[in-house]
Design a protein around this motif. Structure first.
Motif, PDB file in Angstrom:
ATOM      1  N   VAL A  44       1.068  -1.346  -0.077  1.00  0.00           N
ATOM      2  CA  VAL A  44      -0.291  -0.022  -0.165  1.00  0.00           C
ATOM      3  C   VAL A  44       0.519   1.136   0.224  1.00  0.00           C
ATOM      4  N   ALA A  45       1.592   1.468   1.049  1.00  0.00           N
ATOM      5  CA  ALA A  45       2.270   2.220   0.965  1.00  0.00           C
ATOM      6  C   ALA A  45       3.742   2.931  -0.540  1.00  0.00           C
ATOM      7  N   LEU A  46       3.900   1.428  -1.017  1.00  0.00           N
ATOM      8  CA  LEU A  46       4.361   1.546  -2.180  1.00  0.00           C
ATOM      9  C   LEU A  46       3.942   2.011  -3.151  1.00  0.00           C
ATOM     10  N   VAL A  47       2.486   1.660  -3.691  1.00  0.00           N
ATOM     11  CA  VAL A  47       1.855   2.119  -4.934  1.00  0.00           C
ATOM     12  C   VAL A  47       1.115   3.316  -4.583  1.00  0.00           C
ATOM     13  N   ALA A  48       1.355   4.400  -2.642  1.00  0.00           N
ATOM     14  CA  ALA A  48       1.303   5.383  -2.921  1.00  0.00           C
ATOM     15  C   ALA A  48       2.225   6.459  -3.156  1.00  0.00           C
ATOM     16  N   LEU A  49       3.244   6.250  -2.978  1.00  0.00           N
ATOM     17  CA  LEU A  49       4.657   6.527  -3.886  1.00  0.00           C
ATOM     18  C   LEU A  49       4.850   6.974  -4.514  1.00  0.00           C
ATOM     19  N   LEU A  50       4.471   4.998  -5.523  1.00  0.00           N
ATOM     20  CA  LEU A  50       4.567   4.801  -6.889  1.00  0.00           C
ATOM     21  C   LEU A  50       3.609   6.494  -7.676  1.00  0.00           C
ATOM     22  N   ARG A  51       2.630   6.537  -6.946  1.00  0.00           N
ATOM     23  CA  ARG A  51       0.500   7.264  -7.434  1.00  0.00           C
ATOM     24  C   ARG A  51       0.754   8.957  -7.505  1.00  0.00           C
ATOM     25  N   ARG A  52       2.297   9.507  -6.088  1.00  0.00           N
ATOM     26  CA  ARG A  52       2.163  10.245  -5.417  1.00  0.00           C
ATOM     27  C   ARG A  52       1.344  10.840  -4.616  1.00  0.00           C
ATOM     28  N   VAL A  53       0.653  10.338  -3.846  1.00  0.00           N
ATOM     29  CA  VAL A  53      -0.173  10.348  -2.861  1.00  0.00           C
ATOM     30  C   VAL A  53       1.071  11.476  -2.056  1.00  0.00           C
ATOM     31  N   GLY A  54       0.431  12.769  -1.765  1.00  0.00           N
ATOM     32  CA  GLY A  54       0.665  13.351  -0.445  1.00  0.00           C
ATOM     33  C   GLY A  54       1.366  12.885   0.696  1.00  0.00           C
ATOM     34  N   ASP A  55       0.235  11.587   1.581  1.00  0.00           N
ATOM     35  CA  ASP A  55       0.785  11.840   2.719  1.00  0.00           C
ATOM     36  C   ASP A  55       1.429  10.464   2.469  1.00  0.00           C
ATOM     37  N   ALA A  56       2.742  10.079   0.971  1.00  0.00           N
ATOM     38  CA  ALA A  56       2.624   8.431   0.959  1.00  0.00           C
ATOM     39  C   ALA A  56       4.347   8.206   2.441  1.00  0.00           C
ATOM     40  N   ALA A  57       4.411   9.581   2.234  1.00  0.00           N
ATOM     41  CA  ALA A  57       6.293   8.794   3.208  1.00  0.00           C
ATOM     42  C   ALA A  57       5.401   8.619   4.746  1.00  0.00           C
TER      43      ALA A  57
END
Length: 232
Positions: A44-57
């Motif tokens: 989930v965190a990896l996909v959030a980083l790939l999709r440039r989700v603001g709170d991924a980090a």
């Protein structure tokens, strides 16, 4: 008595490669199927980083905090302490790291829109944590899948996930708060694997070097960025 400089890591190693492999296998069998939960959260965190989700980090930092606690208790205290006298101190270090990660996530110490290069480094390191290390033991030695090291259950992939946060940290202070335990564990892991004769011993030091370079380059770009001029 041999002079101290003639010793190599294998001379002071507390356990054999077979003992360590059996410990990892017993650990994985005892916690099954938690491996899928840990990998799913990491994905989930990896996909959030790939999709440039603001709170991924921030999401990854929160996950790393939880993973540090599970590693500290489930592996270091309940398992590793049987074969290594320093395991309780190591567990304390991971518990402290969990507190620091939670603090950094709470204070929003990570970039919401990281540049392409640091984000790419973070994605690469997280991929290594989620897929690289679990595949490494079976690929190198033909060991059973029960000996795979999974993020959130074993220290090495968890440290890799923490190193993925370094290029995404928005301040130098945040980076230096984040780094001591991952860097220390990279040294411990490299020395241990070298003593056990594993060809994978350079992996964590190289990952740490990549993370440090990416974090330092980002810091220099921020320092060189022109500051806004406010009218007096």
């Amino acid at each position: 008595m041999a002079e101290w400089w003639t010793y190599v890591p294998a001379d002071v190693q507390l356990f054999s490669a077979r003992t360590y492999a059996r410990l990892v296998e017993a650990h994985n069998r005892a916690l099954w199927p938690a491996q899928w939960l840990m990998l799913g959260c990491g994905a989930v965190a990896l996909v959030a980083l790939l999709r440039r989700v603001g709170d991924a980090a921030r999401l990854l930092a929160a996950l790393c905090a939880l993973w540090c606690l599970t590693v500290a208790w489930d592996f270091l205290v309940l398992r590793y302490a049987r074969i290594h006298w320093a395991a309780p101190e190591m567990a304390l270090g991971f518990a402290l790291q969990a507190f620091l990660l939670a603090l950094l996530a709470r204070r929003d110490a990570f970039e919401r829109a990281p540049e392409a290069r640091p984000r790419a480094v973070a994605v690469l390191l997280l991929l290594l944590a989620l897929a690289g290390l679990p595949l490494l033991a079976p690929a190198l030695s033909g060991a059973p899948w029960w000996r795979a090291e999974v993020v959130g259950l074993m220290p090495a992939p968890t440290v890799l996930a923490m190193l993925a946060l370094v290029p995404l940290t928005s301040s130098a202070l945040g980076r230096w708060l984040l780094l001591p335990l991952p860097l220390a564990w990279c040294v411990v892991e490299a020395v241990t694997l070298a003593a056990l004769g594993s060809p994978a011993w350079p992996l964590l030091p190289l990952a740490a070097l990549l993370s440090l370079v990416a974090g330092a380059r980002r810091g220099r770009r921020v320092a060189r960025a022109p500051q806004p001029v406010h009218p007096g």
